[in-house]
Design an enzyme around this catalytic site. Structure first.
Site, PDB file in Angstrom:
ATOM      1  N   HIS A  60      -5.037   2.113 -12.187  1.00 14.94           N
ATOM      2  CA  HIS A  60      -4.608   0.467 -11.149  1.00 14.94           C
ATOM      3  C   HIS A  60      -5.543   1.232  -8.719  1.00 14.94           C
ATOM      4  O   HIS A  60      -5.929  -0.450  -9.103  1.00 14.94           O
ATOM      5  CB  HIS A  60      -3.452   0.231 -10.418  1.00 14.94           C
ATOM      6  CG  HIS A  60      -2.941  -1.029  -9.644  1.00 14.94           C
ATOM      7  ND1 HIS A  60      -1.857  -1.579  -9.435  1.00 14.94           N
ATOM      8  CD2 HIS A  60      -4.200  -1.796  -8.925  1.00 14.94           C
ATOM      9  CE1 HIS A  60      -1.836  -2.558  -8.811  1.00 14.94           C
ATOM     10  NE2 HIS A  60      -3.943  -3.174  -8.413  1.00 14.94           N
ATOM     11  N   GLU A 125     -10.516  -3.879  -6.490  1.00 18.36           N
ATOM     12  CA  GLU A 125      -9.835  -2.616  -5.721  1.00 18.36           C
ATOM     13  C   GLU A 125     -11.409  -2.276  -4.759  1.00 18.36           C
ATOM     14  O   GLU A 125     -10.130  -1.498  -3.752  1.00 18.36           O
ATOM     15  CB  GLU A 125      -9.698  -1.569  -6.736  1.00 18.36           C
ATOM     16  CG  GLU A 125      -8.671  -2.146  -7.674  1.00 18.36           C
ATOM     17  CD  GLU A 125      -7.219  -2.069  -6.805  1.00 18.36           C
ATOM     18  OE1 GLU A 125      -7.033  -1.502  -6.139  1.00 18.36           O
ATOM     19  OE2 GLU A 125      -7.020  -2.690  -6.453  1.00 18.36           O
ATOM     20  N   HIS A 129      -9.666  -1.738  -1.459  1.00 20.75           N
ATOM     21  CA  HIS A 129      -8.968  -0.392  -0.726  1.00 20.75           C
ATOM     22  C   HIS A 129      -9.648   0.375  -0.255  1.00 20.75           C
ATOM     23  O   HIS A 129     -10.532   1.301   0.161  1.00 20.75           O
ATOM     24  CB  HIS A 129      -7.938   0.160  -2.038  1.00 20.75           C
ATOM     25  CG  HIS A 129      -6.768  -0.507  -2.173  1.00 20.75           C
ATOM     26  ND1 HIS A 129      -5.621  -0.725  -1.561  1.00 20.75           N
ATOM     27  CD2 HIS A 129      -6.632  -1.676  -3.032  1.00 20.75           C
ATOM     28  CE1 HIS A 129      -4.710  -1.163  -1.545  1.00 20.75           C
ATOM     29  NE2 HIS A 129      -5.156  -1.930  -3.019  1.00 20.75           N
TER      30      HIS A 129
END
Ligand code: AMP
Length: 236
Positions: A60, A125, A129
């Site tokens: 993920h 993502e 992040h």
């Protein structure tokens, strides 16, 4: 002479500040997801090209995190538990991860029905992040792939007799111990979700990694999120 000393000190302090800003977090969560539990929900799942992926945990994300939540520098009266969206101008550039695309499609595939294009998932993502990781795009995605390759979660669960099943229920402590066997003893964090039949099931496994992007470390508390003592591990 004094001026020279002062200016070298200033250069050193600036360099240290830059180094701290680059890794201003305590550890990474490598978050892996069981596709059976993503799909066995009200929302369900979809695959690119309608090709069902292998029954294996998928990535993920690799998320920089703080060991303890802290006051949010940008928004007074709010706390923040991880940094996110650290550089709005640094968007995913597929040419930087070209050689990894096949591996990424296999290990970091999309299950979303809103966008069947995995690059949308990687792009989110990275922006949320990855831009806080202190790494470039190539190093960030390479680290996540290498970590996943070292951690055979699916194999560790099967070895411990935790097999996907519609009927069986597994003790949470047994699942934790099985994951710890794959991490060499580093304590993970487990997350559960609810199936379409409202049963609690193993959804995501969080393994903690040093900011170096390689060394596995114990996850700080909490040990789980949304789980009960007995959980399901549904087939995919
Ligand atoms: P994050 O913002 O990093 O916490 O990730 C949450 C986002 O990731 C949500 O928009 C989810 O819909 C999406 N997401 C989670 N798992 C998957 C998956 N397997 N495929 C595609 N999108 C996903």
């Amino acid at each position: 002479m004094a001026l020279n000393h002062h200016s070298s000190l200033a250069v050193l302090l600036l360099a240290l500040a830059a180094a701290c800003a680059a890794t201003d977090f305590d550890f990474f969560y490598l978050v892996q997801q069981w596709p059976g539990s993503y799909c066995d929900t009200e929302a369900g799942c979809c695959f690119p090209g309608d090709e069902k992926p292998a029954a294996d945990f998928g990535i993920h994300g690799l998320w920089p995190n703080y060991a303890a939540c802290r006051p949010d520098a940008a928004t007074p009266n709010r706390t923040s538990c991880w940094p996110d969206f650290c550089n709005a101008t640094d968007t995913l550039n597929l040419s930087l991860i070209k050689g990894m695309e096949a591996d990424l499609r296999r290990s970091w595939g999309t299950l979303s029905c809103k966008s069947k294009d995995a690059t949308d998932f990687w792009s989110h993502e990275w922006s949320r992040h990855g831009t806080c990781s202190g790494m470039g795009q190539h190093a960030y995605f390479r680290s996540a792939l290498d970590l996943k390759a070292r951690l055979d979660l699916t194999g560790a669960l099967l070895d411990a007799g935790i097999v996907p099943s519609d009927e069986a229920e597994y003790c949470l402590g047994r699942v934790r111990a099985a994951v710890a066997a794959a991490t060499g003893g580093a304590a993970p964090m487990l997350e559960c979700n609810r199936s379409a039949r409202n049963e609690t099931q193993l959804y995501q496994v969080y393994v903690c990694v040093d900011p170096d992007g390689r060394t596995l470390v114990h996850c700080p508390l909490p040990a789980q999120r949304g789980c009960t003592d007995m959980i399901k591990f549904p087939p995919f």
